[in-house]
Design an enzyme around this catalytic site. Structure first.
Site, PDB file in Angstrom:
ATOM      1  CB  ALA A   1      -0.966  -0.002   1.183  1.00  0.00           C
TER       2      ALA A   1
ATOM      3  CB  THR B   1      -0.636   4.231  -5.145  1.00  0.00           C
ATOM      4  OG1 THR B   1       0.568   3.553  -5.940  1.00  0.00           O
ATOM      5  CG2 THR B   1      -1.543   5.215  -6.148  1.00  0.00           C
TER       6      THR B   1
ATOM      7  CB  ALA C   1       1.100  10.093  -3.130  1.00  0.00           C
ATOM      8  N   GLY C   2       1.105   9.386  -6.696  1.00  0.00           N
ATOM      9  CA  GLY C   2       1.333   8.076  -7.467  1.00  0.00           C
ATOM     10  C   GLY C   2       2.628   7.954  -8.115  1.00  0.00           C
TER      11      GLY C   2
ATOM     12  CB  ILE D   1      -4.278  -1.301  -2.376  1.00  0.00           C
ATOM     13  CG1 ILE D   1      -3.941   0.292  -2.103  1.00  0.00           C
ATOM     14  CG2 ILE D   1      -3.215  -2.272  -1.811  1.00  0.00           C
ATOM     15  CD1 ILE D   1      -2.664   0.689  -2.371  1.00  0.00           C
TER      16      ILE D   1
ATOM     17  CD  GLN E   1       7.375 -10.467 -49.791  1.00  0.00           C
ATOM     18  OE1 GLN E   1       7.098  -9.222 -50.427  1.00  0.00           O
ATOM     19  NE2 GLN E   1       8.280 -10.981 -50.255  1.00  0.00           N
TER      20      GLN E   1
ATOM     21  N   GLY F   1      -7.395  -8.875 -37.857  1.00  0.00           N
ATOM     22  CA  GLY F   1      -8.373  -8.095 -38.599  1.00  0.00           C
ATOM     23  C   GLY F   1      -9.635  -7.839 -37.743  1.00  0.00           C
TER      24      GLY F   1
ATOM     25  CD  GLU G   1       5.482  -3.634  -9.267  1.00  0.00           C
ATOM     26  OE1 GLU G   1       6.556  -3.596  -9.212  1.00  0.00           O
ATOM     27  OE2 GLU G   1       4.650  -4.584  -8.806  1.00  0.00           O
TER      28      GLU G   1
ATOM     29  CB  SER H   1       6.435   4.337 -20.154  1.00  0.00           C
ATOM     30  OG  SER H   1       6.168   3.021 -20.251  1.00  0.00           O
TER      31      SER H   1
END
Length: 383
Positions: free
Chosen positions: A123, A125, A129-130, A156, A280, A340, A364, A367
């Site tokens: 616990a 986050t 607050a992230g 959580i 191709q 498709g 966690e 990016s």
């Protein structure tokens, strides 16, 4: 402690068969019911999966990180809900105790965590607050032989299943940064601790996340992890180095499953009188998937090897998490494209995987957080 090669090979073979024969047939049920069947969780516990990262001295398998990532890679060839059921026990929920817990704390909790008797959640986050985890507001005030916790945690994982929580809280209100944060073990059922209703999510149905709220929640002082205040944030960051490689392996496993299903589909689906795999442009998409998957695998295995050799991996772990989770998103997109119109239909697993893997680029450490970690470590290396 690494297993001998034969024993470890047997473990991986067992997990592989369990995934393909037991878990894959349950994927649609998990999606529809938004839960993992209790009997499957018991079977996973019997296989030792809840304790793969817990030392043998506390009832776990004590796998090295190089071994852990291979097991997780096999387990993630199916719905991520199954991995999520054990994920907090294997990773961020337990590893703080393994790394920094007192002997009394380890002896009390780790055997239960390893056996699956206790699910432990992490616990950290909060609503405000992230990515900026050092700004958390949940407070822990010392009152005699107890700490009084107030605040709320968000998203959580396994909160509704947890028997205990590793909770980050601010013990020094005058310190606004990382140095004022401590870590506690708070058992479920503690008075004034409550868990919200499960979140509804874009994907990963069967995983359980929820808010956790503390309202003058009293926790014994002996539940301060390591017995020292101000160490919680730094503990969390060390745990996340290992966790980032774990999640990178999750991404690799998902990419392997999607690519395998898509190669099969492309070989069977016919247009213009031939299998679409013979075109191709389709082959180019498949080749891109396999190349990026190979690159991610090589990165993660090398970084895990260095971790096991006691080398610092903070920079490279961030590189792995960034590349592997972005990679799996690109693989998912290409695989939907190859399917498709069928790829947009719920009857094909690729539609579910496309939604499920989107989360891997967020939790966690997003990016963008990984980019910051990478860049800052590069600049430090120039000093």
């Amino acid at each position: 402690m690494a297993l001998d090669q034969e024993t470890f090979g047997q473990l991986c073979d067992t997990v592989r068969r369990f995934v393909r024969e037991r878990l894959v047939p349950l994927e649609e049920r998990v999606e529809e019911e938004d839960d993992v069947p209790p009997e499957v969780i018991r079977e996973m516990a019997d296989l030792g999966l809840f304790g793969i990262s817990v030392p043998e001295s506390y009832g776990g398998l004590g796998l090295s990180l190089s071994e852990e990532i291979e097991v997780i890679r096999e387990l993630c060839q199916t719905s991520l809900a199954f991995r999520s059921a054990i994920g907090t026990n294997v990773g961020i929920g337990s590893q703080g105790l393994v790394m920094d817990g007192t002997e009394e704390q380890r002896a009390r909790y780790l055997p239960k965590i390893a056996s699956g008797e206790m699910v432990i959640s992490f616990a950290l986050t909060e609503p405000e607050a992230g990515s900026d985890a050092a700004s958390l507001r949940t407070s822990a005030r010392r009152d005699g032989h107890e700490y009084v916790l107030n605040g709320s945690k968000r998203y959580i994982t396994n909160a509704t299943r947890a028997g205990a929580f590793t909770v980050m809280a601010r013990t020094d209100p005058d310190s606004k940064g990382a140095g004022g944060i401590s870590a506690f073990i708070v058992e479920a059922g503690t008075p004034s601790l409550s868990v919200g209703k499960p979140d509804r999510k874009m994907g990963q149905r069967g995983t359980k996340t929820a808010d956790v709220i503390f309202e003058d929640c009293r926790v014994p002082a002996e539940n301060l992890i390591g017995g020292r205040e101000g160490q919680g944030f730094y503990m969390a960051m060390r745990v996340l180095d290992r966790g980032r490689l774990h999640l990178s392996s999750v991404a690799i496993g998902q990419a392997e499953r999607m690519l395998r299903d898509t190669v099969r589909y492309a070989s069977e689906r016919r247009q213009f009188g031939q299998a679409i795999a013979d075109f191709q442009l389709i082959q180019g998409l498949l080749a891109d998937c396999r190349t990026e998957l190979f690159a991610a695998s090589a990165m993660v295995r090398e970084t895990a090897r260095r971790f096991d050799g006691q080398q610092s991996i903070t920079l490279d772990a961030a590189c792995c998490k960034y590349f592997a989770t972005e990679m799996v998103g690109r693989v998912a997109d290409r695989c939907v494209q190859i399917h498709g119109g069928a790829g947009y239909m719920a009857e094909y697993a690729i539609e579910r995987f496309y939604r499920d893997v989107r989360l891997l680029r967020l939790y966690e450490g997003t990016s963008q957080v990984q980019q910051l970690v990478i860049a800052r470590n590069l600049m430090k290396s120039m000093d």
